[in-house]
Design a protein around this motif. Structure first.
Motif, PDB file in Angstrom:
ATOM      1  N   SER A 264      21.984  35.622  21.143  1.00 28.80           N
ATOM      2  CA  SER A 264      21.810  34.963  19.847  1.00 28.80           C
ATOM      3  C   SER A 264      22.680  33.717  19.740  1.00 28.80           C
ATOM      4  CB  SER A 264      22.162  35.937  18.715  1.00 28.80           C
ATOM      5  OG  SER A 264      23.530  36.340  18.800  1.00 28.80           O
ATOM      6  N   GLN A 265      23.697  33.618  20.606  1.00 29.22           N
ATOM      7  CA  GLN A 265      24.595  32.464  20.584  1.00 29.22           C
ATOM      8  C   GLN A 265      24.056  31.275  21.380  1.00 29.22           C
ATOM      9  OE1 GLN A 265      27.038  32.498  18.512  1.00 29.22           O
ATOM     10  NE2 GLN A 265      26.756  34.663  18.028  1.00 29.22           N
ATOM     11  N   LEU A 266      22.933  31.453  22.073  1.00 29.22           N
ATOM     12  CA  LEU A 266      22.270  30.340  22.755  1.00 29.22           C
ATOM     13  C   LEU A 266      21.219  29.797  21.809  1.00 29.22           C
ATOM     14  CD1 LEU A 266      21.858  28.669  25.371  1.00 29.22           C
ATOM     15  CD2 LEU A 266      20.133  30.366  26.044  1.00 29.22           C
ATOM     16  N   THR A 267      21.483  28.645  21.231  1.00 33.62           N
ATOM     17  CA  THR A 267      20.565  28.102  20.237  1.00 33.62           C
ATOM     18  C   THR A 267      19.237  27.723  20.879  1.00 33.62           C
ATOM     19  OG1 THR A 267      21.274  25.795  20.522  1.00 33.62           O
ATOM     20  CG2 THR A 267      22.542  27.154  18.981  1.00 33.62           C
ATOM     21  N   ASP A 268      18.173  27.729  20.069  1.00 30.10           N
ATOM     22  CA  ASP A 268      16.863  27.334  20.572  1.00 30.10           C
ATOM     23  C   ASP A 268      16.894  25.907  21.097  1.00 30.10           C
ATOM     24  OD1 ASP A 268      15.744  29.786  20.006  1.00 30.10           O
ATOM     25  OD2 ASP A 268      14.934  29.175  18.055  1.00 30.10           O
ATOM     26  N   SER A 269      17.663  25.054  20.418  1.00 31.14           N
ATOM     27  CA  SER A 269      17.753  23.657  20.844  1.00 31.14           C
ATOM     28  C   SER A 269      18.357  23.555  22.237  1.00 31.14           C
ATOM     29  CB  SER A 269      18.590  22.854  19.846  1.00 31.14           C
ATOM     30  OG  SER A 269      18.801  21.529  20.302  1.00 31.14           O
ATOM     31  N   ASP A 270      19.468  24.265  22.459  1.00 28.69           N
ATOM     32  CA  ASP A 270      20.104  24.216  23.777  1.00 28.69           C
ATOM     33  C   ASP A 270      19.214  24.876  24.831  1.00 28.69           C
ATOM     34  OD1 ASP A 270      22.301  22.881  22.817  1.00 28.69           O
ATOM     35  OD2 ASP A 270      23.538  24.681  22.583  1.00 28.69           O
ATOM     36  N   ALA A 271      18.568  25.981  24.463  1.00 23.98           N
ATOM     37  CA  ALA A 271      17.683  26.661  25.408  1.00 23.98           C
ATOM     38  C   ALA A 271      16.520  25.755  25.811  1.00 23.98           C
ATOM     39  CB  ALA A 271      17.162  27.962  24.807  1.00 23.98           C
ATOM     40  N   ASP A 272      15.987  25.015  24.841  1.00 28.98           N
ATOM     41  CA  ASP A 272      14.884  24.090  25.145  1.00 28.98           C
ATOM     42  C   ASP A 272      15.340  22.992  26.098  1.00 28.98           C
ATOM     43  OD1 ASP A 272      13.061  25.457  23.610  1.00 28.98           O
ATOM     44  OD2 ASP A 272      13.341  24.205  21.830  1.00 28.98           O
ATOM     45  N   LYS A 273      16.545  22.456  25.846  1.00 24.92           N
ATOM     46  CA  LYS A 273      17.046  21.377  26.695  1.00 24.92           C
ATOM     47  C   LYS A 273      17.323  21.859  28.121  1.00 24.92           C
ATOM     48  CE  LYS A 273      19.001  18.820  22.808  1.00 24.92           C
ATOM     49  NZ  LYS A 273      20.226  18.468  22.044  1.00 24.92           N
TER      50      LYS A 273
END
Length: 305
Positions: A264-273
């Motif tokens: 849950s600490q890996l944001t969608d934005s960072d995961a997408d990048k």
């Protein structure tokens, strides 16, 4: 308190001495970068710090010596950047204003007396508690905006160095084994060869070019209890570099059937990048039965839910 402030961390066991779980120890895993920490000892709050990274599984710090002799040998290490300011705020002197702000359960301070609770270690409090203490200490809140510079990776390197030094001086191991154990720390040598026999490709990207993959320990190298665990191919995954980083930091995990789990600490934005949500993943493959106990350790002690 002295060891932790000097070392830039908090450390607690995973469980109480009788094996029971503790909310105060579980909070070590819940703390996140940017959280404010107040250090309470000897009846007063004397330091303030900022959590700089998520907690990692770590042995009891050597500098503790005989402190906490009944604690377990492994626990949680939470990186904290302590501010230079020294002050002395006694909660007893503020108890009339402080008591209504304290949590109703698992409070660090007894609201009636202002004494510290004996079993409390890391307690969660509202920001109003922090503001009240800082105001009493005459510290400006702007100091809490300082960007922490030390991360969990700094501690991992230090902890791994201690383990490697102990291996190098372990006369019960022959020279060849010591060499392979040290190489395994970097995912090289016999360990890498054995992992490739279990895991020929990255479970996230499907990448199967060996020189582009990293042999990553499932149960961290520093946490292994024996030479056999450190060299066991079942205790490893071949991962692309970015997946290896996320896996080591607890931001990526795997179910026993091979399905990936994202923290849950890996944001969608960072995961997408990072391409985590768009990559064409290979179909999930169940992990080898010999890997499941290592995976349980990672899920409980490394992965951040």
């Amino acid at each position: 308190m002295r060891q932790e402030v000097d070392g830039g961390y908090l450390w607690s066991p995973v469980r109480e001495a009788n094996g029971a779980r503790s909310r105060f120890y579980d909070n070590m895993r819940r703390a996140a970068p940017g959280d404010v920490v107040l250090s309470y000892a000897a009846g007063q709050v004397g330091r303030v710090g900022i959590v700089s990274d998520y907690a990692i599984s770590a042995p009891k710090p050597e500098e503790f010596a005989n402190i906490g002799i009944y604690w377990s040998a492994t626990g949680w290490l939470l990186p904290v950047q302590w501010l230079d300011a020294n002050f002395a705020v006694r909660p007893k002197a503020l108890i009339r204003d402080l008591a209504p702000l304290l949590p109703t359960t698992h409070s660090p301070i007894q609201p009636q007396s202002g004494n510290g609770n004996q079993k409390a270690y890391l307690a969660e409090v509202d920001r109003e508690v922090v503001d009240l203490i800082l105001a009493a200490a005459r510290l400006p809140a702007v100091d809490l905006l300082a960007a922490p510079t030390r991360t969990a990776a700094d501690f991992v390197t230090k902890l791994d160095d201690v383990v490697e030094r102990n291996i190098q001086h372990d006369i019960s191991l022959d020279e060849t084994v010591r060499e392979q154990l040290v190489r395994a720390r970097m995912g090289q040598g016999l360990f890498r060869k054995r992992v490739l026999d279990f895991e020929p490709e990255c479970r996230i990207t499907g990448l199967a070019t060996p020189n582009l993959l990293i042999a990553s320990h499932i149960k961290p190298w520093r946490a292994c209890g024996t030479a056999a665990e450190r060299l066991d191919g079942a205790n490893g995954l071949m991962l692309a570099p970015h997946a290896d980083f996320l896996f080591d930091r607890g931001l990526l995990g795997f179910e026993g059937d091979g399905r990936p789990m994202f923290s849950s600490q890996l944001t969608d934005s960072d995961a997408d990048k990072l391409g985590m949500h768009v990559v064409q993943r290979p179909p999930p493959r169940p992990l080898h039965n010999d890997s499941l106990s290592y995976l349980d350790h990672h899920r409980v002690n490394v992965f951040i839910p």
